[in-house]
Design an enzyme around this catalytic site. Sequence first.
Site, short mmCIF file in Angstrom:
data_model
loop_
_atom_site.label_atom_id
_atom_site.label_comp_id
_atom_site.label_asym_id
_atom_site.label_seq_id
_atom_site.Cartn_x
_atom_site.Cartn_y
_atom_site.Cartn_z
N ASN A 22 59.00 -31.20 41.72
CA ASN A 22 57.85 -30.96 40.84
C ASN A 22 57.57 -32.23 40.04
OD1 ASN A 22 56.63 -30.28 38.10
ND2 ASN A 22 56.30 -28.37 39.21
N SER A 45 53.34 -27.67 42.87
CA SER A 45 52.51 -27.75 41.67
C SER A 45 52.56 -26.37 41.03
CB SER A 45 51.08 -28.13 42.04
OG SER A 45 50.39 -28.49 40.86
N GLU A 46 52.95 -26.32 39.74
CA GLU A 46 53.30 -25.02 39.16
C GLU A 46 52.11 -24.09 38.93
OE1 GLU A 46 53.73 -27.96 37.71
OE2 GLU A 46 53.27 -27.93 35.57
N ASN A 47 50.88 -24.59 39.14
CA ASN A 47 49.75 -23.66 39.09
C ASN A 47 49.66 -22.83 40.37
OD1 ASN A 47 49.05 -26.24 40.18
ND2 ASN A 47 46.94 -25.56 40.28
N SER A 87 55.34 -18.68 41.18
CA SER A 87 55.54 -20.12 40.97
C SER A 87 56.69 -20.37 40.00
CB SER A 87 54.25 -20.73 40.42
OG SER A 87 54.39 -22.13 40.33
#
Lengths: 218, 231
Positions: A22, A45-47, A87
């Site tokens: 990340n 990508s944490e979205n 996520s």
Amino acid sequence: MLDKEGIAKRIAKEVKNNTYVNLGIGIPTLVANYLHEGINVCFQSENGLLGVGPFPKEYAVDPDTINAGKQTITALPGASSFDSAMSFGMIHSKKIDLTILGAMEVSENGDIANWKIPGKMVKGMGGAMDLVASAKHIIVAMQHVNKAGESKLLAKCDLPLTGKNCVKRIVTELAVIDIAPEGGFVLIERAPGVSIEQIKNATAGKLLISGDIPEMAL
Amino acid sequence: MIHKLVTDAAAAVADITDGSTLMLGGFGLCGIPENCIQAILEKGTTNLTCISNNAGVDDFGIGLLLQQKRVKKMISSYVGENEEFERQLLSGELEVELIPQGTLAFRCMAAGYGMPAIFTPAGVGTEVAVGKESRIFDGKEYLLETAFNADFAIVKAWKGDTDGNLIFKSTARNFNPLMAMAGKITIAEVEELVEPGILDPDQIHTPGIYVHRIFEGKNYEKRIEKRTTSK
């Protein structure tokens, strides 16, 4: 002394083959440009995307496909999209091997502050508190001193914390530094042309130096 | 099947009263319920508590509601893209609870799964932990975070059918399916509305049982915050 691209280039050497990584906003995003040949990495990508690809060509821009920095991106073959709980589920269940993020301050016991300057700036923590609480390995990419010339490597953070005892390694324009398990900044490498004296002067916290400190190979 | 179709955004938000707590889907400006935000703006509803990862930008998304001072309190994880928000926050006009993004997601999820609370390590040792109960599991500390309790969840999907089944696209999914499950009343606006039977049951992200009202939105702008391209 390194520029931002140099810091990214040095951090790229830390990225191991076949890992999930990340990248935070800023210098960390640049790391993807410098991965070594044969290093196979899947960026999260944490979205809500695994398999983040390069920025799209102008004709392929999709407003529904962005990274956590809100930039338009592409999804690579084999990518997957998911909701925010999944996520952060993959973050907290330690499926992400490496987190690289920026910081305003790091303390000699590995505390990090990067989300708020009381009375001046409040952007919020976004996913940073989750990432630092659960990543297996955390590398901070940042400038050694702030715009006022004050050290960002401190005995104790002055700013509100993002996480405690979590940073393992710091890469700045001057040096590569590890956090000692018992506390303290262990000098690992010097940036090209940078002296130990310069690093000492820019580090407010306890700097631990033992033996010869090699210059970075980039 | 159960009737969910409403004519438009105005009809969907008609009974949202002043002082309501709203969950609004989206990450940045990606996957936000543009039509419903506009309808709430036009309706004049005020004193709102908004649960949403971000607060839009100055002139789009939730930023439109902030500009007209319709929001009493925001619960968000990141608000860096909005100057008016930062101004109202620093001046004390706006009440703001900033929480980790994962905690925001899990508190929605807990509400949607009928769980009163969850434990998370995010925020341990920070000001987020102040006043919260914590517990040690296997030597690691976790914070107790309670499920959200929202009057309305307002989400945006790519496709939906008149039974309320929803499919999201790419990273526009984000908080939308979680919030859809979590609202006392869930309103879904979709880019394309179809009859039951058209969508493949195996591809549904949100089963219709969670959705109370659905309509096909109009004139989606889908504004891009940071248009980045490669040559």
